[in-house]
Design an enzyme around this catalytic site. Structure first.
Site, PDB file in Angstrom:
ATOM      1  N   TYR A 234      52.784  44.672  32.483  1.00 44.73           N
ATOM      2  CA  TYR A 234      52.754  44.735  33.947  1.00 44.73           C
ATOM      3  C   TYR A 234      54.045  45.332  34.515  1.00 44.73           C
ATOM      4  O   TYR A 234      54.143  46.542  34.719  1.00 44.73           O
ATOM      5  CB  TYR A 234      52.421  43.364  34.589  1.00 44.73           C
ATOM      6  N   LEU A 272      46.829  35.942  41.377  1.00 48.11           N
ATOM      7  CA  LEU A 272      45.586  35.314  41.819  1.00 48.11           C
ATOM      8  C   LEU A 272      44.390  36.043  41.242  1.00 48.11           C
ATOM      9  O   LEU A 272      44.468  37.234  40.925  1.00 48.11           O
ATOM     10  CB  LEU A 272      45.504  35.367  43.346  1.00 48.11           C
TER      11      LEU A 272
HETATM   12  P1  NAD Z   1      41.388  43.707  45.827  1.00 44.89           P
HETATM   13  O1  NAD Z   1      40.713  44.478  44.752  1.00 44.89           O
HETATM   14  O2  NAD Z   1      40.849  42.361  46.163  1.00 44.89           O
HETATM   15  O3  NAD Z   1      41.403  44.557  47.187  1.00 44.89           O
HETATM   16  C1  NAD Z   1      41.517  45.940  47.209  1.00 44.89           C
HETATM   17  C2  NAD Z   1      41.140  46.489  48.573  1.00 44.89           C
HETATM   18  O4  NAD Z   1      41.366  47.908  48.563  1.00 44.89           O
HETATM   19  C3  NAD Z   1      39.669  46.303  48.956  1.00 44.89           C
HETATM   20  O5  NAD Z   1      39.585  46.064  50.345  1.00 44.89           O
HETATM   21  C4  NAD Z   1      39.049  47.676  48.645  1.00 44.89           C
HETATM   22  O6  NAD Z   1      37.883  48.001  49.399  1.00 44.89           O
HETATM   23  C5  NAD Z   1      40.209  48.570  49.035  1.00 44.89           C
HETATM   24  N1  NAD Z   1      40.166  49.902  48.438  1.00 44.89           N
HETATM   25  C6  NAD Z   1      40.262  50.259  47.131  1.00 44.89           C
HETATM   26  N2  NAD Z   1      40.228  51.598  47.016  1.00 44.89           N
HETATM   27  C7  NAD Z   1      40.136  52.113  48.266  1.00 44.89           C
HETATM   28  C8  NAD Z   1      40.080  53.423  48.806  1.00 44.89           C
HETATM   29  N3  NAD Z   1      40.123  54.507  48.041  1.00 44.89           N
HETATM   30  N4  NAD Z   1      39.962  53.552  50.146  1.00 44.89           N
HETATM   31  C9  NAD Z   1      39.897  52.462  50.959  1.00 44.89           C
HETATM   32  N5  NAD Z   1      39.975  51.208  50.508  1.00 44.89           N
HETATM   33  C10 NAD Z   1      40.083  51.028  49.177  1.00 44.89           C
HETATM   34  O7  NAD Z   1      42.915  43.644  45.411  1.00 44.89           O
HETATM   35  P2  NAD Z   1      44.107  42.618  45.676  1.00 44.89           P
HETATM   36  O8  NAD Z   1      44.323  41.857  44.409  1.00 44.89           O
HETATM   37  O9  NAD Z   1      43.964  41.913  46.969  1.00 44.89           O
HETATM   38  O10 NAD Z   1      45.313  43.645  45.754  1.00 44.89           O
HETATM   39  C11 NAD Z   1      45.902  44.087  46.960  1.00 44.89           C
HETATM   40  C12 NAD Z   1      47.385  44.337  46.722  1.00 44.89           C
HETATM   41  O11 NAD Z   1      48.004  43.108  46.354  1.00 44.89           O
HETATM   42  C13 NAD Z   1      47.656  45.314  45.576  1.00 44.89           C
HETATM   43  O12 NAD Z   1      48.771  46.115  45.920  1.00 44.89           O
HETATM   44  C14 NAD Z   1      48.020  44.385  44.427  1.00 44.89           C
HETATM   45  O13 NAD Z   1      48.832  44.999  43.458  1.00 44.89           O
HETATM   46  C15 NAD Z   1      48.768  43.307  45.179  1.00 44.89           C
HETATM   47  N6  NAD Z   1      48.939  42.036  44.447  1.00 44.89           N
HETATM   48  C16 NAD Z   1      47.895  41.442  43.808  1.00 44.89           C
HETATM   49  C17 NAD Z   1      48.104  40.256  43.082  1.00 44.89           C
HETATM   50  C18 NAD Z   1      46.986  39.560  42.351  1.00 44.89           C
HETATM   51  O14 NAD Z   1      47.267  38.723  41.497  1.00 44.89           O
HETATM   52  N7  NAD Z   1      45.747  39.837  42.656  1.00 44.89           N
HETATM   53  C19 NAD Z   1      49.384  39.669  43.068  1.00 44.89           C
HETATM   54  C20 NAD Z   1      50.425  40.283  43.773  1.00 44.89           C
HETATM   55  C21 NAD Z   1      50.184  41.472  44.460  1.00 44.89           C
END
Ligand code: NAD
Ligand code: NA
Length: 395
Positions: A234, A272
């Site tokens: 990661y 998460l």
């Molecule tokens: P997720 O997959 O739940 O959400 C992704 C979102 O992006 C969705 O709304 C999807 O429709 C949208 N999306 C994807 N491609 C797209 C495109 N081309 N055009 C428009 N919309 C698009 O993901 P998440 O886990 O909520 O991640 C969101 C952010 O949080 C990311 O930057 C991720 O790295 C970060 N993050 C996640 C975690 C974790 O553990 N899940 C932890 C820390 C940070």
């Protein structure tokens, strides 16, 4: 139709509208139960339909009565075929927001494209005038670059050497070793192109040029660090390079916002279960152990609790607390020394046989299926459900 979960690889290709509505309603009720937040008024959420982005949209709307525009990339329903869960989430969110008298409209399309940026600009001009906060929460495996037309694919690979460690297939519970070959220089560049900060900056520049950002404007993007256990794949892998780039971009954006007293932030969030994190090798095993420990210590949080804490204890204080790199940290509980030590010990013991008792595999699975509206006790999945659900404010 009767809708059941159908999985393919790491994802679930069906979703349940009433279950998605329940997950949205639970999040709305959580925010309402916590009282009013002195937060933003006109908010654009890019990546608004699931995970942290959806939680941010809900917290803005139901915590500080914000008008919200959501941008996302989701599959609409077709007769006999379910929509993707982000579609049903948004349908439920907008219906409830409208009932509460809140402005909420959405754009479904590729956020990386010029067309979707232009459509969003027109909508802001028509309806809101100016925006005071943009949440950038995209997680995508691909990006077609709007200038070069090149389609970049992100990877989840180590840099420099092969990475070998345990992982779990959370569908079967099987714990086994995996080896991931190191990336090429091209993999790094492609992953930065997809998940780095360039598109975030493009959004801010496009809206600023049209004078659509208000004085004191804030923007925030989400990052992750995590433990030593996952570091090679990661934070020190290809995705980590993209997160380094995203974090650096916050400073570039802040510089460009000086004349309107604006500021860009990155928040480092907790690990998460989301659609994106389920696809990362090793992370599901880490999360199932982490959940067990955090639940036992009474400090487990979901997306909505994380974002509520971000708003009320970080982002809207007079002085925003940050680490030495200027990042907001809401992964503080995950990273607590006692929690990390316990997880590292459990990691040593984790096997197919031990995981059900030492880890929260069931909790992982339930949360995974909850993302698609399944595994809710309150819902009778044997009943017929209308799959053709509209998003009321879809443009
Ligand atoms: P997720 O997959 O739940 O959400 C992704 C979102 O992006 C969705 O709304 C999807 O429709 C949208 N999306 C994807 N491609 C797209 C495109 N081309 N055009 C428009 N919309 C698009 O993901 P998440 O886990 O909520 O991640 C969101 C952010 O949080 C990311 O930057 C991720 O790295 C970060 N993050 C996640 C975690 C974790 O553990 N899940 C932890 C820390 C940070
Ligand atoms: Na999101």
């Amino acid at each position: 139709m009767i809708i059941e979960p159908k999985t393919r690889g790491f994802i679930c290709i069906t979703s349940h509208p009433e279950g998605c509505e329940k997950s949205v309603l639970d999040q709305i009720n959580y925010i309402k139960s916590k009282g009013e937040i002195q937060g933003p008024k006109n908010v654009l959420v890019i990546g608004a339909s699931t995970g942290f982005g959806l939680a941010s949209r809900i917290t803005s709307a139901f915590g500080s009565k914000s008008a919200t525009i959501g941008v996302f990339f989701e599959k609409p329903p077709a007769p006999g075929k379910t929509a993707s869960s982000g579609w049903y989430n948004t349908a439920a969110f907008e219906r409830i927001a409208h009932e509460d008298g809140l402005y909420a409209k959405s754009i479904n399309g590729d956020a990386f494209s010029n067309e979707v940026k232009e459509q969003t600009i027109q909508l802001i001009k028509k309806d809101l005038g100016q925006i005071d906060m943009i949440i950038y929460s995209l997680a995508s495996p691909v990006r077609t670059h709007p200038v070069t037309g090149v389609r970049h694919k992100s990877t989840l690979k180590p840099i420099g050497g092969t990475f070998t460690n345990k992982t779990v297939d959370f569908h079967t519970g099987e714990v086994k070793n995996i080896s991931i070959e190191p990336c090429t220089q091209e993999d790094i560049e492609n992953t930065i192109a997809v998940m780095g900060g360039e598109d975030w900056e493009m959004w801010i520049n496009a809206l600023k040029k049209e004078n659509l950002l208000s004085d004191g404007f804030k923007t925030i993007a989400y990052s992750y660090i995590g433990p030593k256990l996952t570091e090679a794949v990661y934070r020190k892998g290809t995705i980590g390079k993209a997160k380094d780039h995203l974090e650096k971009t916050a400073f570039t954006i802040t510089d460009s916002l000086k004349d309107i007293n604006g500021k860009a932030f990155v928040s480092v969030n907790k690990a998460l279960v989301t659609q994106s994190s389920s696809a990362i090798p090793v992370i599901p095993l880490y999360i199932s152990l982490l959940y067990k420990v955090m639940k036992e210590k009474g400090v487990q949080e979901g997306c909505i609790a994380q974002i509520h804490r971000l708003y009320t204890e970080r982002l809207f204080l007079d002085e925003v607390p940050t680490d030495s790199e200027g990042r907001i940290r809401i992964d503080d509980l995950e990273m607590r020394a006692d929690i990390q030590e316990e997880v590292a010990q459990l990691w040593e013991q984790a096997s197919t046989e031990t995981l059900p008792s030492i880890g929260d595999l069931e909790g992982y699975k339930d949360e995974f299926f909850n993302l698609f509206g399944f595994h809710y006790d309150e819902i009778d999945y044997s009943l017929d459900t209308e799959e053709m659900v509209d998003i009321p404010g879809l443009q």
